[in-house]
Design a protein around this motif. Structure first.
Motif, short mmCIF file in Angstrom:
data_model
loop_
_atom_site.label_atom_id
_atom_site.label_comp_id
_atom_site.label_asym_id
_atom_site.label_seq_id
_atom_site.Cartn_x
_atom_site.Cartn_y
_atom_site.Cartn_z
N ALA A 1 0.76 -1.15 0.04
CA ALA A 1 -0.06 -0.06 0.04
C ALA A 1 1.07 1.18 -0.09
CB ALA A 1 -1.05 0.08 0.92
N SER A 2 2.10 1.29 0.61
CA SER A 2 2.87 2.40 0.83
C SER A 2 4.33 1.88 0.28
CB SER A 2 3.05 2.86 2.15
OG SER A 2 4.02 3.71 2.39
N VAL A 3 4.72 2.59 -0.59
CA VAL A 3 6.27 2.37 -1.15
C VAL A 3 6.95 3.85 -1.09
CG1 VAL A 3 7.63 2.12 -3.15
CG2 VAL A 3 5.46 1.15 -3.00
N LYS A 4 8.22 3.56 -0.60
CA LYS A 4 9.06 4.68 -0.11
C LYS A 4 10.26 4.72 -0.81
CE LYS A 4 6.53 7.44 2.31
NZ LYS A 4 5.72 8.66 1.74
N VAL A 5 10.92 5.45 -1.14
CA VAL A 5 12.37 5.40 -1.82
C VAL A 5 13.03 6.49 -1.26
CG1 VAL A 5 13.86 5.64 -4.01
CG2 VAL A 5 11.37 4.79 -4.17
N ILE A 6 13.90 6.15 -0.26
CA ILE A 6 14.69 7.27 0.38
C ILE A 6 16.16 7.34 -0.03
CG2 ILE A 6 15.66 7.53 2.87
CD1 ILE A 6 13.32 5.76 3.89
N ALA A 7 16.41 8.21 -0.65
CA ALA A 7 17.91 8.46 -1.16
C ALA A 7 18.75 8.99 0.03
CB ALA A 7 17.94 9.49 -2.35
N VAL A 8 19.57 7.91 0.41
CA VAL A 8 20.60 8.43 1.52
C VAL A 8 21.70 9.29 1.08
CG1 VAL A 8 22.12 7.06 3.16
CG2 VAL A 8 20.03 6.10 2.65
N THR A 9 22.40 9.02 -0.22
CA THR A 9 23.16 9.80 -0.98
C THR A 9 22.71 10.00 -2.59
OG1 THR A 9 24.80 7.98 -1.48
CG2 THR A 9 25.13 9.20 0.55
N ARG A 10 22.94 10.96 -3.16
CA ARG A 10 22.54 11.25 -4.44
C ARG A 10 23.46 12.18 -5.13
NH1 ARG A 10 16.29 12.60 -5.58
NH2 ARG A 10 17.13 14.49 -5.13
N LYS A 11 24.02 11.83 -6.11
CA LYS A 11 24.86 12.69 -6.99
C LYS A 11 24.40 12.67 -8.14
CE LYS A 11 29.30 14.61 -7.75
NZ LYS A 11 30.76 14.48 -7.89
N SER A 12 24.16 14.03 -8.92
CA SER A 12 23.87 13.78 -10.51
C SER A 12 24.95 14.75 -11.25
CB SER A 12 22.68 14.15 -10.82
OG SER A 12 21.58 13.68 -10.10
N SER A 13 25.13 14.37 -12.42
CA SER A 13 26.18 15.07 -13.09
C SER A 13 26.01 14.78 -14.59
CB SER A 13 27.70 14.62 -12.70
OG SER A 13 27.87 13.34 -12.93
N ILE A 14 26.32 15.91 -15.44
CA ILE A 14 26.27 15.76 -16.90
C ILE A 14 27.74 15.72 -17.52
CG2 ILE A 14 25.62 17.41 -18.88
CD1 ILE A 14 23.57 18.67 -16.92
N ASP A 15 27.62 14.79 -18.50
CA ASP A 15 29.06 14.49 -19.25
C ASP A 15 29.50 16.10 -19.81
OD1 ASP A 15 31.08 13.71 -20.63
OD2 ASP A 15 29.94 11.81 -21.28
N PRO A 16 30.53 16.45 -19.45
CA PRO A 16 31.11 17.64 -20.14
C PRO A 16 31.38 17.37 -21.69
CG PRO A 16 32.56 16.98 -18.51
CD PRO A 16 31.70 15.94 -18.43
N THR A 17 31.53 16.20 -22.06
CA THR A 17 31.98 15.92 -23.50
C THR A 17 30.75 15.72 -24.31
OG1 THR A 17 32.52 13.53 -22.98
CG2 THR A 17 34.43 15.09 -22.81
N ALA A 18 29.62 15.25 -23.40
CA ALA A 18 28.38 14.90 -24.25
C ALA A 18 27.25 15.61 -23.37
CB ALA A 18 28.25 13.57 -24.33
N PRO A 19 26.97 16.66 -23.49
CA PRO A 19 25.97 17.33 -22.54
C PRO A 19 24.31 17.03 -22.49
CG PRO A 19 26.62 18.94 -24.35
CD PRO A 19 27.52 17.70 -24.49
N GLN A 20 24.35 15.95 -23.58
CA GLN A 20 23.01 15.44 -23.55
C GLN A 20 22.96 13.91 -22.90
OE1 GLN A 20 25.21 15.55 -26.04
NE2 GLN A 20 25.28 13.41 -26.83
N SER A 21 24.13 13.93 -22.09
CA SER A 21 24.26 12.46 -21.44
C SER A 21 24.14 12.86 -19.77
CB SER A 21 25.37 11.54 -21.70
OG SER A 21 25.22 11.11 -22.86
N GLY A 22 23.52 12.41 -18.91
CA GLY A 22 23.50 12.45 -17.65
C GLY A 22 23.95 11.29 -16.88
N LEU A 23 24.25 11.37 -15.59
CA LEU A 23 24.50 10.21 -14.61
C LEU A 23 24.08 10.45 -13.29
CD1 LEU A 23 25.72 7.36 -14.19
CD2 LEU A 23 27.88 8.44 -13.59
N THR A 24 23.37 9.61 -12.58
CA THR A 24 23.03 9.68 -11.23
C THR A 24 23.65 8.35 -10.69
OG1 THR A 24 21.15 11.09 -11.59
CG2 THR A 24 21.31 10.14 -9.45
N GLN A 25 24.09 8.71 -9.50
CA GLN A 25 24.50 7.67 -8.54
C GLN A 25 24.09 7.97 -7.25
OE1 GLN A 25 28.95 7.91 -9.31
NE2 GLN A 25 28.57 5.79 -10.29
#
Length: 144
Positions: A80-104
């Motif tokens: 009935a309840s779903v939670k997604v708790i982000a303990v850590t999260r970092k997103s970045s954009i590829d400087p050589t391909a600005p249409q590509s991003g990465l989240t870890q």
């Protein structure tokens, strides 16, 4: 005469400010897409999550959009309840391909029928994004 000389710089400053507001920061857009994905999962909105997936979406070893839809449907029916708790999260954009991003991220996913979670599992996730038609789409998902 004094008013005219003051008015031109003010109008120029206003025009610059408005044009800067019109262009969205790609980093901020990527981070908003990640947050939107988390919100859609917690809202148990399968179609909204699927809309965020790229047409060629792949997870782990060849799992696709259909797998994602089926998995979410089963999970959302079970809990009935779903939670997604982000303990850590970092997103970045590829400087050589600005249409590509990465989240870890390190996330804790919980599922519950009531107030107390029945299931809580930690994951290390990697999300690869692609900027398509003014929107970030999730192209690849992997986890440990």
């Amino acid at each position: 005469m004094y008013r005219r000389s003051l008015l031109a710089p003010l109008l120029l400053a206003l025009a610059f400010t408005l044009s800067a507001c019109g262009k969205a920061d790609p980093q901020a857009q990527l981070e908003a897409a990640v947050q939107k994905l988390q919100d859609n999962l917690e809202a148990k909105d399968t179609s909204a999550v699927i809309d965020q997936l790229d047409a060629g979406f792949q997870a782990q070893d060849g799992l696709d959009r259909d797998w994602a839809r089926k998995t979410m449907t089963l999970m959302f029916l079970r809990y009935a309840s779903v939670k997604v708790i982000a303990v850590t999260r970092k997103s970045s954009i590829d400087p050589t391909a600005p249409q590509s991003g990465l989240t870890q991220a390190q996330v804790l996913v919980t599922g519950a029928q009531g107030l107390i979670p029945e299931r809580a599992e930690p994951y290390s996730v990697k999300l690869e994004w692609r900027y398509v038609s003014d929107d970030w789409k999730l192209t690849r998902l992997s986890w440990d």
